[in-house]
Design a protein around this motif. Structure first.
Motif, PDB file in Angstrom:
ATOM      1  N   ARG A 115      59.325  20.644  17.791  1.00  0.00           N
ATOM      2  CA  ARG A 115      60.808  20.232  17.799  1.00  0.00           C
ATOM      3  C   ARG A 115      61.141  20.328  19.175  1.00  0.00           C
ATOM      4  O   ARG A 115      62.045  19.290  19.677  1.00  0.00           O
ATOM      5  N   LEU A 116      60.824  21.247  19.993  1.00  0.00           N
ATOM      6  CA  LEU A 116      61.181  21.452  21.463  1.00  0.00           C
ATOM      7  C   LEU A 116      60.795  20.367  22.491  1.00  0.00           C
ATOM      8  O   LEU A 116      61.510  20.034  23.175  1.00  0.00           O
ATOM      9  N   LYS A 117      59.513  19.962  22.185  1.00  0.00           N
ATOM     10  CA  LYS A 117      58.902  18.859  22.822  1.00  0.00           C
ATOM     11  C   LYS A 117      59.913  17.533  22.697  1.00  0.00           C
ATOM     12  O   LYS A 117      59.915  16.698  23.777  1.00  0.00           O
ATOM     13  N   ALA A 118      60.202  17.347  21.487  1.00  0.00           N
ATOM     14  CA  ALA A 118      61.040  16.167  21.223  1.00  0.00           C
ATOM     15  C   ALA A 118      62.247  16.168  21.970  1.00  0.00           C
ATOM     16  O   ALA A 118      62.894  15.144  22.226  1.00  0.00           O
ATOM     17  N   HIS A 119      62.904  17.274  22.702  1.00  0.00           N
ATOM     18  CA  HIS A 119      64.070  17.351  23.298  1.00  0.00           C
ATOM     19  C   HIS A 119      63.814  17.446  24.682  1.00  0.00           C
ATOM     20  O   HIS A 119      64.772  17.647  25.590  1.00  0.00           O
ATOM     21  N   GLU A 120      62.456  17.273  25.250  1.00  0.00           N
ATOM     22  CA  GLU A 120      62.275  17.317  26.461  1.00  0.00           C
ATOM     23  C   GLU A 120      62.540  15.976  27.386  1.00  0.00           C
ATOM     24  O   GLU A 120      62.465  14.805  26.800  1.00  0.00           O
ATOM     25  N   SER A 141      54.627  28.317  12.369  1.00  0.00           N
ATOM     26  CA  SER A 141      56.149  28.393  12.751  1.00  0.00           C
ATOM     27  C   SER A 141      56.149  28.157  14.215  1.00  0.00           C
ATOM     28  O   SER A 141      57.134  27.240  14.599  1.00  0.00           O
ATOM     29  N   LYS A 142      55.413  28.662  15.067  1.00  0.00           N
ATOM     30  CA  LYS A 142      55.468  28.401  16.404  1.00  0.00           C
ATOM     31  C   LYS A 142      54.860  26.843  16.681  1.00  0.00           C
ATOM     32  O   LYS A 142      55.802  26.361  17.737  1.00  0.00           O
ATOM     33  N   ALA A 143      54.037  26.444  16.197  1.00  0.00           N
ATOM     34  CA  ALA A 143      53.670  25.095  16.222  1.00  0.00           C
ATOM     35  C   ALA A 143      54.690  24.070  15.931  1.00  0.00           C
ATOM     36  O   ALA A 143      55.159  23.191  16.563  1.00  0.00           O
ATOM     37  N   LEU A 144      55.449  24.469  14.818  1.00  0.00           N
ATOM     38  CA  LEU A 144      56.572  23.593  14.421  1.00  0.00           C
ATOM     39  C   LEU A 144      57.663  23.572  15.378  1.00  0.00           C
ATOM     40  O   LEU A 144      58.206  22.538  15.878  1.00  0.00           O
ATOM     41  N   LYS A 145      58.170  24.660  15.824  1.00  0.00           N
ATOM     42  CA  LYS A 145      59.151  24.737  16.915  1.00  0.00           C
ATOM     43  C   LYS A 145      58.600  24.113  18.318  1.00  0.00           C
ATOM     44  O   LYS A 145      59.543  23.509  18.847  1.00  0.00           O
ATOM     45  N   SER A 146      57.432  24.361  18.556  1.00  0.00           N
ATOM     46  CA  SER A 146      56.987  23.870  19.961  1.00  0.00           C
ATOM     47  C   SER A 146      57.170  22.386  19.828  1.00  0.00           C
ATOM     48  O   SER A 146      57.593  21.696  20.664  1.00  0.00           O
TER      49      SER A 146
END
Length: 143
Positions: free
Chosen positions: A138-143, A131-136
């Motif tokens: 997804r968040l990288k894509a918005h940086e 879950s943490k890897a998926l969230k990470s």
């Protein structure tokens, strides 16, 4: 032999089916995800919600409007930046999540029945890691 891909697809399908059984018809999955996120944070800006959930601001705006109409959330101006609203879970929204969580407890009963103690611990650790890897990602894509 099941591949990892097959296992992930099957697990996702089963969890979606269980989610359909547990969530009341009055809210969408997106609305549930918003409420769940708000239950973990006291107040949050819509811009952060859209990033965390990986959805457009337009789609989020519509979902927030519907949740306000149902009295599950409220919004107030951000004291640090009056142009921005902060979203807060209401007591009615918290009660709805409590009711939904009672249904989710059945998932834990099934897990308790099919896994031994070591497997339950491994599943919890692996699910959290994934879950943490998926969230990470997804968040990288918005940086």
């Amino acid at each position: 032999m099941n591949t990892l891909e097959d296992a992930l697809i099957n697990l996702q399908c089963e969890l979606v089916a269980e989610r359909n059984r547990r969530n009341p018809q009055e809210i969408s999955w997106l609305q549930y995800d918003i409420l769940r996120l708000l239950s973990l944070e006291s107040e949050i800006a819509p811009s952060k919600i859209s990033v965390l959930l990986g959805i457009s601001r337009t789609k989020l705006s519509k979902a927030l409007k519907e949740l306000k109409t149902m009295y599950y959330i409220q919004q107030k101006p951000n004291e640090k930046d009056g142009r921005e609203l902060l979203t807060i879970l209401t007591e009615t929204g918290r009660q709805l999540l409590d009711d939904i969580d009672k249904g989710h407890q059945e998932l834990q009963l099934v897990a308790n029945a099919v896994f031994n103690s070591e497997e339950k611990e491994q599943l919890a650790q692996l699910a959290e890691k994934f879950s943490k890897a998926l969230k990470s990602e997804r968040l990288k894509a918005h940086e």
